[in-house]
Design a protein around this motif. Sequence first.
Motif, PDB file in Angstrom:
ATOM      1  N   GLY A 235      38.980  24.681  39.637  1.00  0.00           N
ATOM      2  CA  GLY A 235      38.344  25.702  38.799  1.00  0.00           C
ATOM      3  C   GLY A 235      39.260  26.835  38.401  1.00  0.00           C
ATOM      4  N   SER A 236      40.558  26.617  38.456  1.00  0.00           N
ATOM      5  CA  SER A 236      41.515  27.686  38.154  1.00  0.00           C
ATOM      6  C   SER A 236      42.012  27.595  36.720  1.00  0.00           C
ATOM      7  N   PRO A 237      42.267  28.731  36.085  1.00  0.00           N
ATOM      8  CA  PRO A 237      42.978  28.691  34.796  1.00  0.00           C
ATOM      9  C   PRO A 237      44.428  28.283  35.028  1.00  0.00           C
ATOM     10  N   PRO A 238      45.186  27.975  33.976  1.00  0.00           N
ATOM     11  CA  PRO A 238      46.598  27.609  34.167  1.00  0.00           C
ATOM     12  C   PRO A 238      47.364  28.721  34.874  1.00  0.00           C
ATOM     13  N   TRP A 239      48.298  28.339  35.727  1.00  0.00           N
ATOM     14  CA  TRP A 239      49.125  29.304  36.446  1.00  0.00           C
ATOM     15  C   TRP A 239      50.374  29.664  35.646  1.00  0.00           C
ATOM     16  N   PHE A 240      50.377  29.352  34.399  1.00  0.00           N
ATOM     17  CA  PHE A 240      51.498  29.727  33.543  1.00  0.00           C
ATOM     18  C   PHE A 240      50.956  30.068  32.158  1.00  0.00           C
ATOM     19  N   ALA A 241      51.708  30.850  31.406  1.00  0.00           N
ATOM     20  CA  ALA A 241      51.339  31.221  30.042  1.00  0.00           C
ATOM     21  C   ALA A 241      52.605  31.311  29.210  1.00  0.00           C
ATOM     22  N   ILE A 408      47.789  35.074  31.607  1.00  0.00           N
ATOM     23  CA  ILE A 408      48.384  35.186  32.948  1.00  0.00           C
ATOM     24  C   ILE A 408      47.631  36.199  33.793  1.00  0.00           C
ATOM     25  N   ILE A 409      47.049  37.238  33.180  1.00  0.00           N
ATOM     26  CA  ILE A 409      46.224  38.180  33.937  1.00  0.00           C
ATOM     27  C   ILE A 409      44.983  37.478  34.468  1.00  0.00           C
ATOM     28  N   TRP A 414      42.098  35.308  39.102  1.00  0.00           N
ATOM     29  CA  TRP A 414      41.481  34.170  39.801  1.00  0.00           C
ATOM     30  C   TRP A 414      42.100  34.002  41.183  1.00  0.00           C
ATOM     31  N   ALA A 415      43.448  34.052  41.254  1.00  0.00           N
ATOM     32  CA  ALA A 415      44.115  33.901  42.548  1.00  0.00           C
ATOM     33  C   ALA A 415      43.757  35.052  43.481  1.00  0.00           C
ATOM     34  N   LYS A 417      40.939  36.744  43.593  1.00  0.00           N
ATOM     35  CA  LYS A 417      39.565  36.597  44.073  1.00  0.00           C
ATOM     36  C   LYS A 417      39.417  35.383  44.993  1.00  0.00           C
ATOM     37  N   ASP A 418      39.971  34.231  44.571  1.00  0.00           N
ATOM     38  CA  ASP A 418      39.723  32.986  45.307  1.00  0.00           C
ATOM     39  C   ASP A 418      40.689  32.770  46.459  1.00  0.00           C
ATOM     40  N   LEU A 419      41.888  33.350  46.407  1.00  0.00           N
ATOM     41  CA  LEU A 419      42.872  33.132  47.466  1.00  0.00           C
ATOM     42  C   LEU A 419      43.047  34.361  48.356  1.00  0.00           C
ATOM     43  N   GLN A 420      42.906  35.561  47.780  1.00  0.00           N
ATOM     44  CA  GLN A 420      43.032  36.792  48.569  1.00  0.00           C
ATOM     45  C   GLN A 420      41.684  37.372  48.979  1.00  0.00           C
ATOM     46  N   LYS A 421      40.617  36.927  48.322  1.00  0.00           N
ATOM     47  CA  LYS A 421      39.282  37.503  48.508  1.00  0.00           C
ATOM     48  C   LYS A 421      39.241  38.977  48.104  1.00  0.00           C
ATOM     49  N   ALA A 422      39.986  39.319  47.068  1.00  0.00           N
ATOM     50  CA  ALA A 422      39.991  40.686  46.561  1.00  0.00           C
ATOM     51  C   ALA A 422      38.716  40.933  45.744  1.00  0.00           C
ATOM     52  N   GLU A 423      38.299  42.194  45.690  1.00  0.00           N
ATOM     53  CA  GLU A 423      37.089  42.568  44.954  1.00  0.00           C
ATOM     54  C   GLU A 423      37.434  42.766  43.478  1.00  0.00           C
TER      55      GLU A 423
END
Length: 497
Positions: A235-241, A408-409, A414-415, A417-423
Amino acid sequence: MNITDFLDHLHKTRGWVLDADYYSQIETWRQWWKGNVPGVHTRAAEYADGTKKRTIASLRMPKRVCEDWANLLLNDRTTFQITDAATARYLLGDDEQQVGGLLRDLHFWTNANALVEKAFWSGTGAFVLSVENMTVVNGKAVPSPDVRLKLDYDPAPCILPLRVERGVVTEAAFVSECLMDGKPVVYLQTHTGDEKRRTIRNEWFRVTDSMSGTPVFSPVEKPPEGTVESVTVEGSPPWFALFSPGAVKNLDGGSGLGMSVFAEALEEAQGVDLAFDNYREDIRLGHKKIFYSADICRKVVDDKGVEHSIPPDDDVVSQFVHLPGKESSLDQPSEYHEYNPDLRVEQNHRAVQDMLNLFSFKCGLGCHRYDFENGKVTTATEYNGSRQDLVASANKNQIPIEGALISIIRAILWAAKDLQKAEVVPDTPISVNWDDSYITDAETRMTQMRDDAISGLLPRYKYLSARYGISEEDARRLAQEAAAENRQPELTFGGGA
């Protein structure tokens, strides 16, 4: 690193069919950006001991054009408008100048400005997201507050498009050269998949020379500590732009890659350097020359028995017994002749200026971007010619950069929120506020803001903030203090209530 050698390795081992010829064109653009193109910036010259090659002087205008485009498009006045307050604070910090948050830790603005310059000489630039301190279980990432987000900023020689759909690169690999244990290695990061599931794979290859001199690439058995071979995210957008200059590419090959902003101006760039070299050579060869008759030269014999004639000036002699002409006849030529070469300053200046105008025009900056008069560059206020060409080109070039920045933003959020659990809110509305100083200079803009503030069309604290570079809170306080001091006392008549 010669990218074509590594492409050949990938062709043989992976079956990837990538256009090596297009990367050769990118290498030519890189040489122009550096200002030294073999076969262009050398010239054969005849000397007493034979023919030698002489380096032609270069103004290195391709690099200057790319620098100027980077400064026009992505500079310290470029900002993000992010609707969600917590997300904005995470990315940009609390400062209104947007110099805090994660983007500060990533040195984003400096590196992004440099990437625009690299993209404009190479034809393509890429923001590439990576993650450190990530725990992977069964090939999938496990969320953790220890996760650290990183960004790479790659020019076209590092970008290998693997899948292109409707002109958009959806899968790609990124290659770079680095050192491992003091020896050169090639790092390859591959991004494959779609919006449902994406896989990022890391590989390293040692580089050794074969008997024929062709590099040999062999996989590194033990990858660097702390890295994973591959990770899959869902469910992630591309990690490159990716982004390229706005002009449509008219070159064959290089699917998914753009072309340099000066790709159509190489002849004009050569004309600039030829005109500048001629100007420089005229100055170098333009010193006074005096030709002496051998009769008035002192004769010396070296240790090899060869006779040399030493002119009077080299002897630092100021008194002479020998007369400057033949004593027997007044009609004989003088025994010395003075020659003062014409520097052709005006003609050379005109030639350089004409070529600069053509080159600037072909690169989308207008005809008079580099207009030298009386030893000075034309100021922004004086520069009006072809301003509309610049505005149109800038607006066109902003479109792909804006798309890459927002993309890229989105990946970063996404990273986070889903990997760091940031708000944070990854799908919060995001827009880019561009600097328009290429349309109006700073002083003119300040004057317009001042007039709008006086007429009531703009709050006065907004003008004070922009004029003095202070926060809006401080500017609001200054405006209130000024209003209090300037308030006139109420007048009463007759002393009555």
